[in-house]
Each structure stands twice: as structure tokens, then as C-alpha cells.
Design an enzyme around this catalytic site. Structure first.
Site, PDB file in Angstrom:
ATOM      1  N   GLY A  39      -1.981   5.824   6.056  1.00 38.71           N
ATOM      2  CA  GLY A  39      -3.102   5.665   6.991  1.00 38.71           C
ATOM      3  C   GLY A  39      -3.544   4.209   7.063  1.00 38.71           C
ATOM      4  O   GLY A  39      -3.748   3.652   8.148  1.00 38.71           O
ATOM      5  N   GLY A  94      -9.089  10.059   3.350  1.00 40.66           N
ATOM      6  CA  GLY A  94     -10.182   9.800   2.409  1.00 40.66           C
ATOM      7  C   GLY A  94     -11.521  10.370   2.878  1.00 40.66           C
ATOM      8  O   GLY A  94     -11.628  11.540   3.276  1.00 40.66           O
ATOM      9  N   THR A  99       0.833  -1.203   0.000  1.00 40.52           N
ATOM     10  CA  THR A  99       0.000   0.000   0.000  1.00 40.52           C
ATOM     11  C   THR A  99       0.868   1.253   0.000  1.00 40.52           C
ATOM     12  O   THR A  99       1.931   1.278   0.613  1.00 40.52           O
ATOM     13  CB  THR A  99      -0.952   0.053   1.224  1.00 40.52           C
ATOM     14  OG1 THR A  99      -1.781   1.212   1.109  1.00 40.52           O
ATOM     15  CG2 THR A  99      -0.206   0.109   2.550  1.00 40.52           C
ATOM     16  N   ASP A 102      -8.363  -3.624  -1.322  1.00 39.09           N
ATOM     17  CA  ASP A 102      -9.135  -2.671  -2.093  1.00 39.09           C
ATOM     18  C   ASP A 102     -10.356  -2.325  -1.254  1.00 39.09           C
ATOM     19  O   ASP A 102     -10.990  -3.218  -0.679  1.00 39.09           O
ATOM     20  CB  ASP A 102      -9.551  -3.254  -3.450  1.00 39.09           C
ATOM     21  CG  ASP A 102      -9.905  -2.137  -4.412  1.00 39.09           C
ATOM     22  OD1 ASP A 102      -9.010  -1.340  -4.759  1.00 39.09           O
ATOM     23  OD2 ASP A 102     -11.084  -2.031  -4.794  1.00 39.09           O
ATOM     24  N   LYS A 153     -11.305   4.066  15.616  1.00 36.04           N
ATOM     25  CA  LYS A 153     -11.761   3.751  14.254  1.00 36.04           C
ATOM     26  C   LYS A 153     -11.668   2.235  14.028  1.00 36.04           C
ATOM     27  O   LYS A 153     -12.550   1.623  13.431  1.00 36.04           O
ATOM     28  CB  LYS A 153     -10.933   4.510  13.209  1.00 36.04           C
ATOM     29  CG  LYS A 153     -11.342   4.173  11.771  1.00 36.04           C
ATOM     30  CD  LYS A 153     -10.556   4.900  10.700  1.00 36.04           C
ATOM     31  CE  LYS A 153     -10.929   4.375   9.314  1.00 36.04           C
ATOM     32  NZ  LYS A 153     -10.130   4.907   8.218  1.00 36.04           N
TER      33      LYS A 153
HETATM   34  P1  IMP Z   1      -8.457   2.123  -2.293  1.00 31.42           P
HETATM   35  O1  IMP Z   1      -8.646   1.998  -3.775  1.00 31.42           O
HETATM   36  O2  IMP Z   1      -8.576   0.829  -1.583  1.00 31.42           O
HETATM   37  O3  IMP Z   1      -7.186   2.847  -1.911  1.00 31.42           O
HETATM   38  O4  IMP Z   1      -9.625   2.993  -1.670  1.00 31.42           O
HETATM   39  C1  IMP Z   1     -10.467   3.766  -2.450  1.00 31.42           C
HETATM   40  C2  IMP Z   1     -10.840   5.055  -1.794  1.00 31.42           C
HETATM   41  O5  IMP Z   1     -11.836   4.800  -0.812  1.00 31.42           O
HETATM   42  C3  IMP Z   1      -9.725   5.785  -1.080  1.00 31.42           C
HETATM   43  O6  IMP Z   1      -9.071   6.672  -1.928  1.00 31.42           O
HETATM   44  C4  IMP Z   1     -10.452   6.538  -0.011  1.00 31.42           C
HETATM   45  O7  IMP Z   1     -10.874   7.761  -0.511  1.00 31.42           O
HETATM   46  C5  IMP Z   1     -11.668   5.675   0.249  1.00 31.42           C
HETATM   47  N1  IMP Z   1     -11.464   4.870   1.461  1.00 31.42           N
HETATM   48  C6  IMP Z   1     -11.141   3.563   1.560  1.00 31.42           C
HETATM   49  N2  IMP Z   1     -11.025   3.193   2.829  1.00 31.42           N
HETATM   50  C7  IMP Z   1     -11.269   4.303   3.555  1.00 31.42           C
HETATM   51  C8  IMP Z   1     -11.288   4.567   4.950  1.00 31.42           C
HETATM   52  O8  IMP Z   1     -11.020   3.724   5.812  1.00 31.42           O
HETATM   53  N3  IMP Z   1     -11.602   5.818   5.283  1.00 31.42           N
HETATM   54  C9  IMP Z   1     -11.880   6.798   4.387  1.00 31.42           C
HETATM   55  N4  IMP Z   1     -11.866   6.614   3.093  1.00 31.42           N
HETATM   56  C10 IMP Z   1     -11.553   5.368   2.669  1.00 31.42           C
END
Ligand code: IMP
Length: 204
Positions: free
Chosen positions: A16, A147, A12, A70, A170
């Protein structure tokens, strides 16, 4: 905190996510090593398919056991949008754009989903799914996390958004913590090296 008995890489770029995973997995005696590089991402509506593919490609490339994740935010009144496209939605319309889409909307229910996939050389990837149900706040609140944290209020956590909670709090409610706990229980129960007939009943 138990001494670390096992190690796993986490693919990753998101610090965070890495901090959340370290806190959860250390409770199970698993040390998380960060592999901070781009993951190979396929287009799919299925978070597990996406994270399985990422974990398989990275494990083949680096020859080590690792997890990839993901995640996405699914808003009920928007029929699940942004879902698997959450990262794109965050980069484009962002928190303010999502709040704008929900202006005047009464049904603010939403859920976060996290698909954590584990893969090791010679193994098929396994996916563990975690879900956090809650709702979208009327305005952004809090400065912690990342996010969409400032606008997600998890069920059971009072009126506070994820961004108003510390990391440990959280992790009591989060989709990622739930997925990682499923993974950790399975990982700790396995005999190493794994064989291909390993019991997969825990996996989603
Ligand atoms: P990713 O593709 O797994 O990195 O996640 C997609 C998007 O979902 C991220 O860019 C965040 O904006 C949102 N996201 C995923 N998990 C979280 C979380 O735990 N808190 C807040 N936003 C999240």
C-alpha cells in the site's frame, strides 16, 4: 505524466505504501523501485530518527540511493499514543482496540505523521516530514488502503475515512504524500552526484 527521469528505491514491505509513493513520485518524473525487505528499526520516539537509521543501514548494505519511511498515528486524547508504536498497536489491539480506547471520548482529534528519509552511499540521511490532521471516526468505514485507514477522517476530506477514498484522493490529504512531495522537490533540485554540502534547508 512526465517520462521518468530519475529512480529511487523504496525500502518497504507494505505494498500500500509502495503504491502511494509510486503515484506521488511519478508526478515528479521519479520512478520508484521496490526493495521489499525488513528494515533495521531502532527504538525511538522520533520518527525521523527511526527512518534515517533504516535508510542509512539499507543504503550501506545495497550501495544504492533509497528512501525508507516510518509513520505513525498520534491520537491527541491519548497523549500521542500509539505514535511511533503504531505498527505494534495495529498488530495487537488493531482498529477495534483503538476504537474501544476512544469509546465515549469526545475529543477525537488525531494526526498521521510520515518521516521519509533519503540516503545514498557516502551521504548522511535526510528526513522529510509530512503531517495529516484529522480525527478518529466513531466506527470503521471503507475497504481501501491499509492499517488505520478505516478510522481516520482527514481534515478537508468531508466525512470520509482514508479507507473510503481511492489512492489518488488519499494522496491529496495524506501525511505520506506530503513528505514524499517535499522529498521529490528536493531530489529533483539536486545536482548529481550529491556532495556533502548539498543544501538541506528543505529537510525537516
Ligand atoms: P510503519 O512502522 O511506518 O510501517 O507504520 C506504523 C503503522 O502505522 C502501520 O502498521 C499502520 O498501521 C499505521 N499507518 C502508517 N501509515 C498509515 C496510513 O497511511 N494509513 C493507515 N495506517 C497507517
Amino acid at each position: 505524466m512526465p517520462p521518468h527521469e530519475a529512480e529511487v528505491f523504496f525500502l518497504t514491505k507494505n505494498f500500500g505504501k509502495f503504491k502511494e509513493a509510486s503515484a506521488v513520485l511519478s508526478r515528479f518524473g521519479i520512478r520508484v523501485l521496490r526493495m521489499s525487505e525488513d528494515r533495521v528499526e531502532i527504538q525511538s520516539d522520533d520518527l525521523c530518527e527511526i527512518s534515517k537509521f533504516s535508510s542509512l543501514e539499507a543504503s550501506k548494505a545495497h550501495g544504492v540511493p533509497l528512501i525508507a519511511e516510518d509513520a505513525g498515528l498520534f491520537v491527541y486524547s491519548l497523549r500521542g499514543f500509539p505514535g511511533p508504536y503504531s505498527s505494534y498497536a495495529f498488530r495487537t489491539i488493531g482498529v477495534r482496540g483503538l476504537l474501544k480506547l476512544l469509546e465515549g471520548v469526545v475529543d477525537r482529534r488525531a494526526e498521521f505523521k510520515s518521516a521519509v528519509s533519503f540516503c545514498a552511499p557516502g551521504l548522511d540521511p535526510l528526513c522529510f516530514l509530512g503531517i495529516a490532521r484529522g480525527r478518529i471516526s466513531e466506527e470503521a468505514r471503507g475497504s481501501q488502503g491499509f492499517g488505520f485507514d478505516p478510522i481516520f477522517i482527514p481534515d478537508g476530506g468531508g466525512e470520509r475515512t482514508f479507507a473510503e477514498m481511492g489512492l489518488e484522493e488519499k494522496n491529496k490529504y495524506s501525511h505520506r504524500a506530503k513528505a514524499l512531495e517535499k522529498f521529490a522537490r528536493w531530489f529533483k533540485g539536486e545536482k548529481w552526484p550529491l556532495n556533502s554540502d548539498a543544501d538541506r534547508s528543505e529537510a525537516e
